[in-house]
Motif scaffolding. Sequence first.
Motif, short mmCIF file in Angstrom:
data_model
loop_
_atom_site.label_atom_id
_atom_site.label_comp_id
_atom_site.label_asym_id
_atom_site.label_seq_id
_atom_site.Cartn_x
_atom_site.Cartn_y
_atom_site.Cartn_z
N MET A 71 0.86 -1.19 0.00
CA MET A 71 0.00 0.00 0.00
C MET A 71 0.89 1.23 0.00
N ILE A 72 0.44 2.25 -0.70
CA ILE A 72 1.16 3.52 -0.69
C ILE A 72 0.31 4.52 0.09
N ASN A 73 0.98 5.30 0.93
CA ASN A 73 0.28 6.31 1.72
C ASN A 73 1.25 7.44 2.01
N GLU A 74 0.78 8.42 2.74
CA GLU A 74 1.63 9.56 3.04
C GLU A 74 2.85 9.17 3.86
N ALA A 75 2.72 8.10 4.66
CA ALA A 75 3.83 7.67 5.52
C ALA A 75 5.01 7.12 4.72
N ASN A 76 4.75 6.42 3.61
CA ASN A 76 5.85 5.85 2.84
C ASN A 76 6.06 6.57 1.49
N PHE A 77 5.40 7.70 1.32
CA PHE A 77 5.50 8.48 0.08
C PHE A 77 6.94 8.91 -0.20
N GLN A 104 9.25 6.26 -1.47
CA GLN A 104 9.10 5.96 -2.89
C GLN A 104 9.84 6.97 -3.75
N HIS A 151 -0.31 0.38 -8.34
CA HIS A 151 -0.94 1.46 -7.57
C HIS A 151 -1.66 2.51 -8.40
N TRP A 153 -1.17 7.89 -7.96
CA TRP A 153 0.01 7.85 -7.09
C TRP A 153 1.29 8.02 -7.90
N ARG A 204 1.73 11.66 -8.79
CA ARG A 204 2.09 12.42 -7.59
C ARG A 204 3.57 12.22 -7.23
#
Length: 104
Positions: free
Chosen positions: A21-27, A30, A56, A60, A63
Motif C-alpha cells: 500500500m502507498i500512503n503519506e507515511a511511505n510516500f 518511494q 498502484h 500515485w 504524484r
Amino acid sequence: MLKQIKIDTKPDGLPITIPAMINEANFEQQIKRFIEIADYNSFDGQLHISLFRACHGGQWTIRILEAIVQELKTPGVELNISQERTTLLPFFTHQLERHKNLAD
C-alpha cells in the motif's frame, strides 16, 4: 541539511521496492527509491515506474513523479546517487509527461 529517509525492509533485510500500500507515511520512501533505481540504471527506473503504476495506478505514480521533479530541482532528501540530480531531471520530466497521458 538534507532529510534522511529510511527505506522499509522485508524480514530478510532487503528493501521493499514496491509496498503493498502507498500512503503519506511511505510516500517519501518511494521518491527516494524511484530516484536511486533510475540513477543505477535508467531502464530499470522506467520498468520500476511502470510496475509501480500497474500496482498502484496513475494517480500515485503522477504524484510521486511530480514530487521527484521538485526534489531534483530543490534538494530536500539525502540520496545515494552517483550522478548530479540535474542529470536525472530530463529522465523524470519525460516520465512524468508520458504518464500524464496514459490511461489506467
